[in-house]
Scaffold this active site. Structure first.
Site, mmCIF file in Angstrom:
data_model
loop_
_atom_site.group_PDB
_atom_site.id
_atom_site.type_symbol
_atom_site.label_atom_id
_atom_site.label_comp_id
_atom_site.label_asym_id
_atom_site.label_seq_id
_atom_site.Cartn_x
_atom_site.Cartn_y
_atom_site.Cartn_z
ATOM 1 N N LYS A 151 0.751 -1.284 0.073
ATOM 2 C CA LYS A 151 0.067 -0.073 -0.019
ATOM 3 C C LYS A 151 1.137 1.215 -0.033
ATOM 4 O O LYS A 151 0.714 2.160 -0.854
ATOM 5 C CB LYS A 151 -0.972 0.009 1.221
ATOM 6 C CG LYS A 151 -1.958 1.228 1.290
ATOM 7 C CD LYS A 151 -3.132 0.861 2.094
ATOM 8 C CE LYS A 151 -2.952 0.976 3.576
ATOM 9 N NZ LYS A 151 -2.717 1.998 4.191
ATOM 10 N N ARG B 130 3.014 5.840 -3.174
ATOM 11 C CA ARG B 130 4.052 6.520 -3.708
ATOM 12 C C ARG B 130 4.438 6.413 -5.217
ATOM 13 O O ARG B 130 4.768 7.543 -5.782
ATOM 14 C CB ARG B 130 5.303 6.338 -2.730
ATOM 15 C CG ARG B 130 5.219 6.863 -1.480
ATOM 16 C CD ARG B 130 6.217 5.825 -0.428
ATOM 17 N NE ARG B 130 6.117 6.536 0.867
ATOM 18 C CZ ARG B 130 5.279 6.233 1.728
ATOM 19 N NH1 ARG B 130 4.246 5.309 1.661
ATOM 20 N NH2 ARG B 130 5.334 6.768 3.019
ATOM 21 N N GLY C 39 -4.947 8.093 5.481
ATOM 22 C CA GLY C 39 -3.953 9.186 5.915
ATOM 23 C C GLY C 39 -2.800 9.355 5.232
ATOM 24 O O GLY C 39 -2.321 10.332 5.135
ATOM 25 N N SER D 126 7.200 8.647 12.261
ATOM 26 C CA SER D 126 5.989 8.629 11.205
ATOM 27 C C SER D 126 6.478 8.785 9.909
ATOM 28 O O SER D 126 6.833 9.891 9.579
ATOM 29 C CB SER D 126 4.917 9.509 11.695
ATOM 30 O OG SER D 126 3.953 9.646 10.254
ATOM 31 N N ASP E 39 1.714 -1.322 11.764
ATOM 32 C CA ASP E 39 0.165 -1.852 11.180
ATOM 33 C C ASP E 39 -0.145 -3.290 11.592
ATOM 34 O O ASP E 39 -1.028 -3.771 11.327
ATOM 35 C CB ASP E 39 0.330 -1.428 9.649
ATOM 36 C CG ASP E 39 0.252 0.086 9.335
ATOM 37 O OD1 ASP E 39 -0.236 0.844 10.232
ATOM 38 O OD2 ASP E 39 0.524 0.242 8.236
ATOM 39 N N LYS F 20 -4.988 5.719 14.617
ATOM 40 C CA LYS F 20 -5.207 5.219 13.252
ATOM 41 C C LYS F 20 -6.515 5.179 12.906
ATOM 42 O O LYS F 20 -7.292 6.194 13.384
ATOM 43 C CB LYS F 20 -4.667 3.721 13.244
ATOM 44 C CG LYS F 20 -3.110 3.798 13.762
ATOM 45 C CD LYS F 20 -2.350 4.239 12.406
ATOM 46 C CE LYS F 20 -0.925 3.879 12.671
ATOM 47 N NZ LYS F 20 -0.066 4.727 11.772
ATOM 48 N N ARG G 166 -8.026 -3.342 9.248
ATOM 49 C CA ARG G 166 -6.894 -4.033 9.932
ATOM 50 C C ARG G 166 -7.761 -4.891 11.063
ATOM 51 O O ARG G 166 -7.307 -5.938 11.374
ATOM 52 C CB ARG G 166 -5.771 -3.247 10.277
ATOM 53 C CG ARG G 166 -4.883 -2.734 8.954
ATOM 54 C CD ARG G 166 -3.479 -2.526 9.091
ATOM 55 N NE ARG G 166 -3.051 -1.923 8.183
ATOM 56 C CZ ARG G 166 -2.676 -2.379 6.837
ATOM 57 N NH1 ARG G 166 -2.942 -3.743 6.658
ATOM 58 N NH2 ARG G 166 -2.321 -1.686 5.919
HETATM 59 C C1 S3P Z 1 2.289 4.770 6.209
HETATM 60 C C2 S3P Z 1 2.856 4.979 7.421
HETATM 61 C C3 S3P Z 1 2.247 4.465 8.707
HETATM 62 C C4 S3P Z 1 1.042 3.505 8.473
HETATM 63 C C5 S3P Z 1 0.474 3.550 7.452
HETATM 64 C C6 S3P Z 1 1.229 3.778 6.109
HETATM 65 C C7 S3P Z 1 2.824 5.310 5.010
HETATM 66 O O1 S3P Z 1 1.506 5.708 9.132
HETATM 67 O O2 S3P Z 1 0.682 3.163 9.710
HETATM 68 O O3 S3P Z 1 -0.461 2.781 7.251
HETATM 69 O O4 S3P Z 1 2.614 4.646 3.869
HETATM 70 O O5 S3P Z 1 3.710 6.061 5.158
HETATM 71 P P1 S3P Z 1 2.472 6.892 10.181
HETATM 72 O O6 S3P Z 1 3.229 7.479 9.396
HETATM 73 O O7 S3P Z 1 1.196 7.787 10.845
HETATM 74 O O8 S3P Z 1 3.199 5.954 11.319
#
Ligand code: S3P
Length: 438
Positions: A26, A31, A101, A176, A325, A352, A399
């Site tokens: 994912k 990206r 997110g 993060s 995750d 989350k 999840r």
């Molecule tokens: C992600 C970063 C993580 C992860 C999310 C995907 C990413 O979140 O939990 O599912 O693709 O950069 P955080 O950056 O908030 O830890």
């Protein structure tokens, strides 16, 4: 995101057997579309994740002029044709990040640097998630971002920065990848160098993919620096490895359902993502890695998992970014292990798609009363207690739904309310689950 579904998962009496082609990662899929949309030569993406989150990203970039053509009905093969680093166009409507997110936080960084306004929204879950963690640092770079709750929650709008963005050094209070990536993407357009320092290194897919587009970042301990970028040299192809966060459910189920033997194909094993493998080994799991290869700067391998007698373990903040995750899948497994599993330093789970610490405590205790105690930043899971069947809540969190399914497989079956939310990251999850039981 209301998914009016109820999903019945039956216990896997005879074990789980077979091979699984793990869907595309994912994080890497997001990206791949974002960076390809900023290139001026077409990029063909293979094994893209057709989950709703990544389709949200594709829709947002289409709305800004990227040509995105899917080549198959499953939407795993596509070509993205952008108009260069400065070629995005002002979107005519509000950009909808859905449940994602990653879409929102990375785009807030990128859009802060554009010479036009962009407005964002998302679903009910995303509208309550904290965006101040990117809005604050981006504002320090000169970004202008306005929205609800003191500019910290959706709906949000980016407005062109007066005089452009300027680089900075930012000590992030959270580990993060979304925060780090958001700042690095803004940093490409800023004057001077931009450095992000993290308490613990988070997943580095942005840095690796930038490298594939001809942009080097500098790494020094937990600090990453980017310099202004004027051009991308895009790869012709990007091959997305399988998502270890999706493999996690089969790693967990295969370990705890007696008699199981599953081969997981082409799983990404980027070292910033493999914390669950370390935890599985510490719990006594039977894993074999083979066929290691590298593609597009990302390592992958086939993983064979066979049922084993697991015992509890303890882990905390240091490993957390490498398995953030996977906590729900690990917590499902821990229910069937001998003894206690103690998880600390997991406070990030409270922000989350839902508050996953609370959700695990509440729903695990429906299926196995007294099995889980929540703490401020973690969980204590008492393994080996009786597990019964029941009706549980997914909270529309993909999840949570998949981890509850794992408990159902290893226990006495389960009915999951709003189980259809798995399509956020693993549209074929229940089909694969059925195939492994046959
Ligand atoms: C992600 C970063 C993580 C992860 C999310 C995907 C990413 O979140 O939990 O599912 O693709 O950069 P955080 O950056 O908030 O830890």
């Amino acid at each position: 995101m209301a998914q009016e579904t109820e999903t019945l998962v039956r216990p896997a009496a005879g074990g789980l057997h077979g091979e699984v082609e793990i869907p595309g990662d994912k994080s890497i899929s997001h990206r791949s579309v974002m960076l390809s949309s900023l290139a001026d030569t077409p990029v063909r993406i293979h094994h893209f994740l057709p989950g709703q989150d990544c389709l949200s990203t594709a829709a947002c970039f289409r709305a800004m002029g990227a040509e995105i053509a899917f080549h198959n009905a499953e939407k795993t093969e596509l070509t993205v044709k952008g108009n260069g680093l400065h070629g995005l166009m002002e979107p005519r409507d509000i950009l909808d990040a859905g449940n994602s997110g990653t879409t929102l936080r990375l785009m807030l960084g990128l859009m802060s640097a554009q010479p036009f306004c962009a407005a964002f929204t998302g679903d009910a879950s995303l509208r309550e998630r904290p965006m101040g963690r990117v809005v604050k640092p981006l504002s320090r770079m000169g970004a202008r971002i306005y929205g609800r709750a003191g500019n910290a929650k959706l709906p949000l709008m980016t407005v062109p920065a007066d005089g452009g963005l300027h680089g900075m050094t930012y000590e992030s209070p959270v580990a993060s990848a979304q925060v780090k990536s958001s700042i690095l993407l803004a940093g490409m357009y800023a004057s001077g160098a931009t450095t992000v320092v993290e308490p613990v290194t988070s997943r580095d897919h942005t840095e690796r993919m930038l490298e594939a587009f001809g942009v080097s970042t500098e790494k020094d301990g937990t600090a990453v620096t980017i310099h202004p970028v004027d051009h991308f040299t895009a790869p012709a192809d990007i091959d997305v490895p399988g998502d270890i966060s999706s493999a996690a459910y089969w790693l967990a189920a295969g370990s705890i359902v007696p008699g199981s033997d599953i081969l997981l194909r082409r799983v990404g094993i980027n070292p910033t993502r493999t914390g669950m493998l370390d935890v599985l080994r510490a719990m006594g799991a039977d894993l074999t890695l083979s066929g290691r290869h590298t593609s597009g700067g990302e390592e992958a391998a086939d993983i064979r998992v066979r049922a084993a007698k697991l015992h509890g373990t303890s882990f905390g903040a240091d490993i957390m970014p490498r398995l953030i995750d996977e906590i729900p899948a690990i917590a499902a497994m821990a229910l069937f292990a001998k003894g206690d599993t103690v998880i600390t330093g997991a406070g990030e789970l409270r922000v989350k798609e839902t508050d996953r610490l609370q959700a695990i405590e509440d729903q695990w205790n429906v299926l196995s009363p007294g099995s889980v105690e929540g703490t401020a930043d973690g969980l204590v899971i008492h393994g080996g207690m009786p597990v019964q069947t029941g009706r549980v809540q997914s909270y529309d969190d993909h999840r949570m739904a998949m981890s509850l399914a794992v408990i159902g497989l290893a226990g006495k079956g389960v009915t999951i309310a709003h189980g259809g939310c798995v399509k956020i990251s693993y549209p074929d999850f229940y089909d694969t689950l059925t195939a492994l039981q046959e």
